[in-house]
Design a protein around this motif. Structure first.
Motif, PDB file in Angstrom:
ATOM      1  N   ALA A   1      -7.457  -1.355 -51.251  1.00  7.37           N
ATOM      2  CA  ALA A   1      -7.383  -0.499 -52.574  1.00  7.37           C
ATOM      3  C   ALA A   1      -8.694  -0.959 -53.142  1.00  7.37           C
TER       4      ALA A   1
ATOM      5  N   GLY B   1       0.780   4.487 -57.090  1.00  3.05           N
ATOM      6  CA  GLY B   1      -0.724   3.970 -57.390  1.00  3.05           C
ATOM      7  C   GLY B   1      -1.544   5.210 -57.431  1.00  3.05           C
TER       8      GLY B   1
ATOM      9  N   ARG C   1      -3.480   4.556 -60.816  1.00  2.00           N
ATOM     10  CA  ARG C   1      -4.288   3.223 -60.929  1.00  2.00           C
ATOM     11  C   ARG C   1      -3.424   2.541 -62.220  1.00  2.00           C
TER      12      ARG C   1
ATOM     13  N   GLU D   1      -4.085  -0.622 -64.028  1.00  7.24           N
ATOM     14  CA  GLU D   1      -5.351  -0.573 -65.193  1.00  7.24           C
ATOM     15  C   GLU D   1      -4.650  -0.479 -66.728  1.00  7.24           C
TER      16      GLU D   1
ATOM     17  N   THR E   1       2.022   0.226 -55.986  1.00  8.40           N
ATOM     18  CA  THR E   1       0.604   0.274 -55.981  1.00  8.40           C
ATOM     19  C   THR E   1       0.393   1.401 -54.752  1.00  8.40           C
TER      20      THR E   1
ATOM     21  N   LEU F   1      -5.450  -6.587 -55.416  1.00  8.88           N
ATOM     22  CA  LEU F   1      -4.745  -6.278 -56.804  1.00  8.88           C
ATOM     23  C   LEU F   1      -4.279  -7.536 -57.440  1.00  8.88           C
TER      24      LEU F   1
END
Length: 674
Positions: free
Chosen positions: A33, A213, A216, A219, A230, A251
């Motif tokens: 990622a 995921g 995202r 975030e 994810t 992450l």
């Protein structure tokens, strides 16, 4: 779980510890990622005291999907085993239902209706049974109009408050909220609405965001849910596990108490991987502070599965209250070092070998973030043994294996034996027609001397094993290596394949006598036939594949054996060759008897217009040919490699830079001149 198109579908410095998508035809992306911020984040987690450590429990999906065996009896049986097998005492607490627990239609009042065949006594009765065991109960639905199964059971979109109330009334403690059939409604809105609905019930319910995921969530979902997927769904294969691990590792900055990156459930025990690979998944999920949700039917699990799942020292790494996710401090040529800070100031260190052959992996206590000290205590969490190191942390790790250590400064170093690394060197081959030479190294990383050192290699009855060097030395000072060698011959009639030998070392120190054992896998091989031979007709030392098995004279197809088609690259067909899926390695023994490898390589036409790969040829430890990135627009590329004098050759296919989805690759007309 997500809908899938059309198919729906021991070593450490002391010795070696072997550690280890309901799918469609494609494997989840393997590319890492986008990097997380360099500085640790402290996101605002839900202020409800839930999931302060990663949730641990069980989910039925990976082992049952929607098959009839998913029912009330199964769930109760698993709850019973949590207690009788000690899993509850080890920290597992959630018993979670996945898709297919409901009828396809709501009732006249818009309520969800449990399937009366699967759950004749209703969901609340099952939840009550689980709670009576001192456990917690979880359920599943989707943030859409229907769930992800092909049948399409009722989803929660526009029914959030009603469904949340039902779940609370049933005694639900955990909700997995999937992402199918969302009708284009914004993900943040859908998941935030369900968060508010759960809060409105007044019941504490852990909220698992399962939107793969795609948006995202790391975030934005810190104050929405307690964990977020994810990646896409995992499946019971090495390629899937590896690709998901690589997406989740960057992450680390987003994880912490009440907020967890979720790389999906454990596959341990489902049968598609080796115990070494399952130990790796359990080790890496733990160092990543991932939820530990058992995905196998424990009623059918063997002792090895319970041994992995019950390792409390590894679980303690996952459940450490500091809540840090491990961070990659190095990754080169498949050798990974991942470090997790623990609440007592120590470090968990994972030495992970991505490759298909044993590799030596080294770091240091200071590189792992520990303060400089004269000595360090090194605890092997799979071997359950201690050693003292002057600072070097090293192991030769088996293919697809992980050595998981807990390291801390130690003043009383003499209380532990010196950390002695026992490691085979190079490939270990054996033949039935003549002896083959193998070697090993013993290196002292401790402060204390290792005295009266002896090294021994033993094998099955009938094997001829004779040392070619001294196997004893009076002492081994700090930093010194002792090399030993043997000639090994397999008994006549031994079939080609892998066999286990045992490499052991014994030595004295101030801590007393110590013995370490290192299982070593030796491959019994036959020399190639003179002349030109197709690789698909030859015996292989080993093969690994990102999706399904490597296929002989056909494309890789799906996940089953011999389910591919005629090899086809750019419209041209080939009757001979290998069908593989990135990441892939095919290992062949040459015995120094071959001169040239030739092949035509490219993405098989069954990939459609997607996918990119790169081909490599390795002779022993040297890369001798490479194509660069190959995509579907390119015709077959010729590969010619000089393999003169090589003992073995590896045919490698890697990701071309866009993850491994649709990477169906062919070694067409692959042949060796010997």
């Amino acid at each position: 779980m997500r809908a899938l198109p059309s198919l729906r579908l021991h070593g450490l410095v002391l010795g070696v510890a072997c550690a280890a998508l309901v799918g469609a035809v494609q494997v989840a992306p393997a590319g890492a990622a986008e990097p997380a911020p360099a500085s640790p984040l402290r996101l605002a987690a839900p202020d409800d005291g839930l999931a302060l450590t990663p949730p641990m429990g069980f989910n039925n999906w990976n082992s049952t999907h929607c098959r009839p065996e998913f029912n009330e009896a199964m769930i109760k049986g698993v709850a019973d085993l949590f207690v009788t097998k000690g899993l509850k005492d080890a920290g597992y607490e959630y018993i979670n239902l996945d898709d297919c627990w409901a009828l396809p239609q709501r009732d006249a009042a818009g309520k969800l209706v449990p399937d009366p065949v699967r759950f004749p006594n209703g969901i609340k009765a099952v939840a009550d049974y689980v709670h009576a065991k001192g456990l917690k109960f979880g359920i599943y639905t989707s943030a859409g109009t229907k769930t992800c199964d092909r049948v399409g059971f009722p989803g929660g979109l526009n029914h959030e408050y009603s469904d949340a109330r039902q779940f609370a009334d049933w005694g639900v403690d955990y909700l997995k909220y999937d992402n199918c059939n969302h009708q284009g409604v914004d993900a943040k809105k859908r998941y935030t609405t369900m968060r508010d609905a759960l809060k409105a019930t007044g019941r504490p319910i852990v909220f698992s965001i399962c939107e793969w995921g795609e948006n995202r969530p790391w975030e934005w979902a810190a104050d929405v849910g307690h964990l977020w997927r994810t990646t896409g769904d995992i499946n019971d294969s090495w390629g899937s596990t590896l690709s998901i691990m690589k997406k989740n590792l960057p992450l680390h900055a987003y994880a912490g108490p009440g907020n967890w990156n979720d790389p999906d459930m454990l596959e341990v025990g489902n049968g598609g991987m080796t115990d070494t690979e399952y130990r790796t998944q359990f080790s890496m999920w733990s160092i990543m502070a991932a939820p530990l949700l058992i995905g196998t039917d424990l009623r059918k699990a063997d002792d090895a599965t319970f041994e992995i799942l019950s390792n409390r020292e590894v679980i303690a790494v996952d459940q450490d209250p500091l809540g840090r996710q491990g961070e990659v401090i190095s990754s080169e040529a498949g050798r990974w070092v991942v470090v997790k800070e623990l609440s007592d100031g120590s470090r968990a260190i994972a030495l992970f070998n991505e490759s298909d052959r044993p590799q030596r992996i080294e770091t240091s206590a200071t590189d792992a973030g520990l303060p400089r000290a004269r000595d360090y205590r090194v605890r092997d969490l799979w071997a359950h043994s201690d050693a003292s190191s002057a600072g070097t942390i090293a192991a030769t790790v088996p293919a697809h294996g992980t050595v998981l250590l807990r390291v801390s400064p130690e003043r009383r170093w003499e209380s532990y034996p010196p950390a002695v690394e026992l490691a085979p060197t190079g490939d270990w081959f054996a033949r039935t027609d003549r002896p083959a030479e193998v070697s090993a190294k013993l290196t002292n990383h401790g402060r204390d001397k290792a005295r009266a050192v002896s090294v021994r290699l033993s094998g099955p009855e009938g094997w001829d094993i004779r040392p070619t060097t001294p196997t004893r030395t009076g002492k081994l000072s700090s930093g010194i290596t002792f090399t030993t060698g043997w000639k090994v011959k397999a008994p006549g009639g031994t079939r080609p394949g892998d066999y286990d030998l045992v490499l052991s070392a014994a030595y004295d120190s101030q801590a007393g006598k110590t013995r370490r054992e290192h299982p070593v896998r030796v491959s019994v091989v036959v020399p190639p036939q003179p002349g030109v031979s197709y690789v698909s007709d030859m015996p292989w030392v080993s093969s690994s594949n990102g999706w399904g098995p490597v296929e002989r004279d056909r494309s890789v197809g799906g996940s089953g054996a011999r389910d591919g088609k005629t090899l086809t690259i750019g419209g041209q067909t080939y009757t001979k060759g290998l069908g593989v899926h990135a990441p892939s390695v095919v290992h062949l023994y040459l015995g120094g008897k071959c001169s040239t490898l030739r092949a035509s390589v490219g993405l098989d036409d069954e990939s459609g217009t997607r996918g990119t790969v790169a081909y490599e040829v390795w002779a022993d430890d040297r890369k001798i040919a490479a194509t660069g990135v190959v995509d579907n627009s390119m015709p077959a590329q010729p590969v010619t490699a000089d393999v003169t004098g090589a003992h073995s050759v590896r045919l490698v296919v890697t990701d071309g830079g866009d993850a491994v989805a649709y990477d169906h690759a062919d070694w067409a007309d692959a042949r060796l001149t010997c």
